[in-house]
Design an enzyme around this catalytic site. Structure first.
Site, PDB file in Angstrom:
ATOM      1  N   SER A   1       0.858  -1.192   0.000  1.00 20.27           N
ATOM      2  CA  SER A   1       0.000   0.000   0.000  1.00 20.27           C
ATOM      3  C   SER A   1       0.891   1.239   0.000  1.00 20.27           C
ATOM      4  CB  SER A   1      -0.852   0.001   1.271  1.00 20.27           C
ATOM      5  OG  SER A   1      -1.431   1.269   1.481  1.00 20.27           O
TER       6      SER A   1
ATOM      7  N   TYR B   1      -0.529  -1.228  10.457  1.00 21.19           N
ATOM      8  CA  TYR B   1      -0.783  -1.401   9.023  1.00 21.19           C
ATOM      9  C   TYR B   1       0.390  -0.849   8.219  1.00 21.19           C
ATOM     10  CZ  TYR B   1      -3.355  -1.206   4.562  1.00 21.19           C
ATOM     11  OH  TYR B   1      -3.768  -1.367   3.255  1.00 21.19           O
TER      12      TYR B   1
HETATM   13  N1  LIG Z   1      -8.728  -0.511  -0.757  1.00 22.59           N
HETATM   14  C1  LIG Z   1      -7.701   0.275  -0.630  1.00 22.59           C
HETATM   15  O1  LIG Z   1      -7.847   1.522  -0.650  1.00 22.59           O
HETATM   16  C2  LIG Z   1      -6.326  -0.328  -0.475  1.00 22.59           C
HETATM   17  C3  LIG Z   1      -5.236   0.533  -0.553  1.00 22.59           C
HETATM   18  C4  LIG Z   1      -3.975   0.014  -0.432  1.00 22.59           C
HETATM   19  C5  LIG Z   1      -3.793  -1.346  -0.237  1.00 22.59           C
HETATM   20  N2  LIG Z   1      -4.858  -2.176  -0.161  1.00 22.59           N
HETATM   21  C6  LIG Z   1      -4.590  -3.613   0.060  1.00 22.59           C
HETATM   22  O2  LIG Z   1      -5.424  -4.413  -0.766  1.00 22.59           O
HETATM   23  C7  LIG Z   1      -5.648  -5.670  -0.116  1.00 22.59           C
HETATM   24  C8  LIG Z   1      -7.105  -6.003   0.084  1.00 22.59           C
HETATM   25  O3  LIG Z   1      -7.929  -5.433  -0.821  1.00 22.59           O
HETATM   26  P1  LIG Z   1      -9.430  -5.969  -1.006  1.00 22.59           P
HETATM   27  O4  LIG Z   1     -10.124  -4.840  -1.703  1.00 22.59           O
HETATM   28  O5  LIG Z   1      -9.433  -7.294  -1.682  1.00 22.59           O
HETATM   29  O6  LIG Z   1      -9.935  -6.070   0.521  1.00 22.59           O
HETATM   30  P2  LIG Z   1     -11.101  -6.863   1.268  1.00 22.59           P
HETATM   31  O7  LIG Z   1     -10.915  -6.569   2.718  1.00 22.59           O
HETATM   32  O8  LIG Z   1     -12.437  -6.559   0.669  1.00 22.59           O
HETATM   33  O9  LIG Z   1     -10.797  -8.404   0.959  1.00 22.59           O
HETATM   34  C9  LIG Z   1      -9.819  -9.110   1.626  1.00 22.59           C
HETATM   35  C10 LIG Z   1     -10.271 -10.556   1.789  1.00 22.59           C
HETATM   36  O10 LIG Z   1      -9.337 -11.175   2.688  1.00 22.59           O
HETATM   37  C11 LIG Z   1     -10.068 -12.055   3.532  1.00 22.59           C
HETATM   38  N3  LIG Z   1      -9.349 -12.301   4.796  1.00 22.59           N
HETATM   39  C12 LIG Z   1      -9.231 -11.440   5.835  1.00 22.59           C
HETATM   40  N4  LIG Z   1      -8.563 -12.047   6.844  1.00 22.59           N
HETATM   41  C13 LIG Z   1      -8.257 -13.300   6.418  1.00 22.59           C
HETATM   42  C14 LIG Z   1      -7.574 -14.401   7.017  1.00 22.59           C
HETATM   43  N5  LIG Z   1      -7.099 -14.339   8.267  1.00 22.59           N
HETATM   44  N6  LIG Z   1      -7.404 -15.533   6.281  1.00 22.59           N
HETATM   45  C15 LIG Z   1      -7.899 -15.613   5.014  1.00 22.59           C
HETATM   46  N7  LIG Z   1      -8.563 -14.610   4.407  1.00 22.59           N
HETATM   47  C16 LIG Z   1      -8.742 -13.459   5.106  1.00 22.59           C
HETATM   48  C17 LIG Z   1     -11.397 -11.358   3.767  1.00 22.59           C
HETATM   49  O11 LIG Z   1     -12.404 -12.271   4.145  1.00 22.59           O
HETATM   50  C18 LIG Z   1     -11.666 -10.698   2.413  1.00 22.59           C
HETATM   51  O12 LIG Z   1     -12.503 -11.493   1.600  1.00 22.59           O
HETATM   52  C19 LIG Z   1      -4.994  -5.577   1.252  1.00 22.59           C
HETATM   53  O13 LIG Z   1      -3.751  -6.186   1.244  1.00 22.59           O
HETATM   54  C20 LIG Z   1      -4.909  -4.081   1.455  1.00 22.59           C
HETATM   55  O14 LIG Z   1      -3.926  -3.729   2.393  1.00 22.59           O
HETATM   56  C21 LIG Z   1      -6.129  -1.693  -0.275  1.00 22.59           C
END
Ligand SMILES: NC(=O)c1ccc[n+]([C@@H]2O[C@H](COP(=O)([O-])OP(=O)(O)OC[C@H]3O[C@@H](n4cnc5c(N)ncnc54)[C@H](O)[C@@H]3O)[C@@H](O)[C@H]2O)c1
Length: 289
Positions: A177, A190
């Protein structure tokens, strides 16, 4: 001396939205025959009636549209099933595997199960990431360890297992990120875990090189995903100055992953690709409110 006055520019955010930005791009078979695991392939539920697509779901759909078979790994059955069902409804190949990646003992067996069912492993997209949003004065050991367990340790263990199984030519992608570079989110666990992922990505690339396996990191900026919306609800000033007058989409993160997963990026290794519209480089709108 003459001065040039520029007419004020009215920003149209839709001018930077293309078919690919909203998941309507053409298919080119860029990952034909590839066998890919996506960890965190579902997406969280939010209060939004029509939630936007998340990064993991968008990447899974795009990998499948480009011809790959997908193992959709998640802790939440419904979330992974939903991604899987969408892939199958579009004519792709996918199955669900449930694992809690905060449990170190769950990881190698999960990778072995998925590789067996896929008939091998060419790609591993580590998308899972959590954030508790605790500021430093409120931080607890439990929260810190949980963030690092999911965001860093699980990635290390998945990569360790993948390097034993993956065929040469394989690719691993971590999801960091722009929070890895800045403290403005007041979210130290984070931010520190996302910075650690960049170093871990280099270490995986180092270990994979002799086997012909690449590892790269995607670092999204402000993305209008369910996770992004949750963050904006916590911090209403989070994304007001974003480049092009809009946040990124999960599809735009997904397309970066398609590139890094495919042979089009065969000499791109140990790299961090920021998908942030140039935000970190100072390209942002002036906040006049
Ligand atoms: N959305 C943003 O603005 C943004 C910005 C920078 C980075 N990110 C990164 O993008 C990634 C996630 O994006 P997303 O949109 O798919 O998010 P999201 O939270 O919608 O999806 C993440 C998925 O991971 C699963 N999960 C959570 N904990 C878990 C565990 N212990 N074991 C297995 N699965 C697990 C959740 O059930 C979910 O389905 C992350 O790494 C986040 O740091 C997002």
């Amino acid at each position: 001396m003459s001065t040039t006055t520029r007419a004020p520019i009215t920003l149209d955010p839709s001018a930077s939205l293309h078919a690919e930005s909203i998941g309507h791009g053409k298919r080119y078979g860029r990952l034909q025959g590839r066998r890919i695991m996506v960890v965190g392939a579902g997406q969280r539920k939010t209060v939004d009636e029509e939630p936007p697509i998340g990064n993991g779901r968008a990447a899974s759909l795009l990998f499948a549209r480009e011809g790959a078979a997908i193992a959709c790994v998640d802790i939440v059955q419904d979330a992974a099933d939903n991604t899987c069902e969408q892939i199958i409804a579009e004519g792709g190949k996918a199955f669900t595997d449930i694992a809690d990646v905060s449990d170190p003992d769950a990881i190698a067996p999960c990778l072995e199960r998925c590789a067996k069912e896929l008939g091998g492993l060419d790609g591993l997209f580590l998308n899972v990431g959590i954030s508790h949003g605790l500021q430093l004065p409120d931080m607890t050991v439990e929260s810190w360890d949980k963030n690092f367990g999911v965001n860093v340790r699980s990635h290390m263990l998945f990569a360790q297992a993948a390097l034993k199984t993956m065929d040469p030519g394989g690719a691993i992608i971590l999801t960091s990120s722009i929070a890895s570079q800045r403290a403005n989110g007041y979210n130290p666990a984070y931010e520190a875990s996302k910075a650690a992922q960049i170093a871990l990505g280099r270490a995986i690339a180092r270990a994979g090189e002799e086997r012909g396996i690449r590892c790269n990191v995607i670092a999204p900026g402000y993305i209008d995903s369910p996770m992004g919306r949750d963050a904006s609800r916590r911090r209403s000033d989070r994304a007001v100055t974003v480049p092009f007058g809009r946040q990124g989409t999960g599809w735009e993160v997904g397309y970066a992953a398609v590139f890094l997963m495919s042979n089009e990026s065969s000499y791109v290794n140990a790299h961090t690709l920021f998908v942030d519209g140039g935000h970190l480089s100072g390209i942002h709108r002036v906040n006049k409110t």
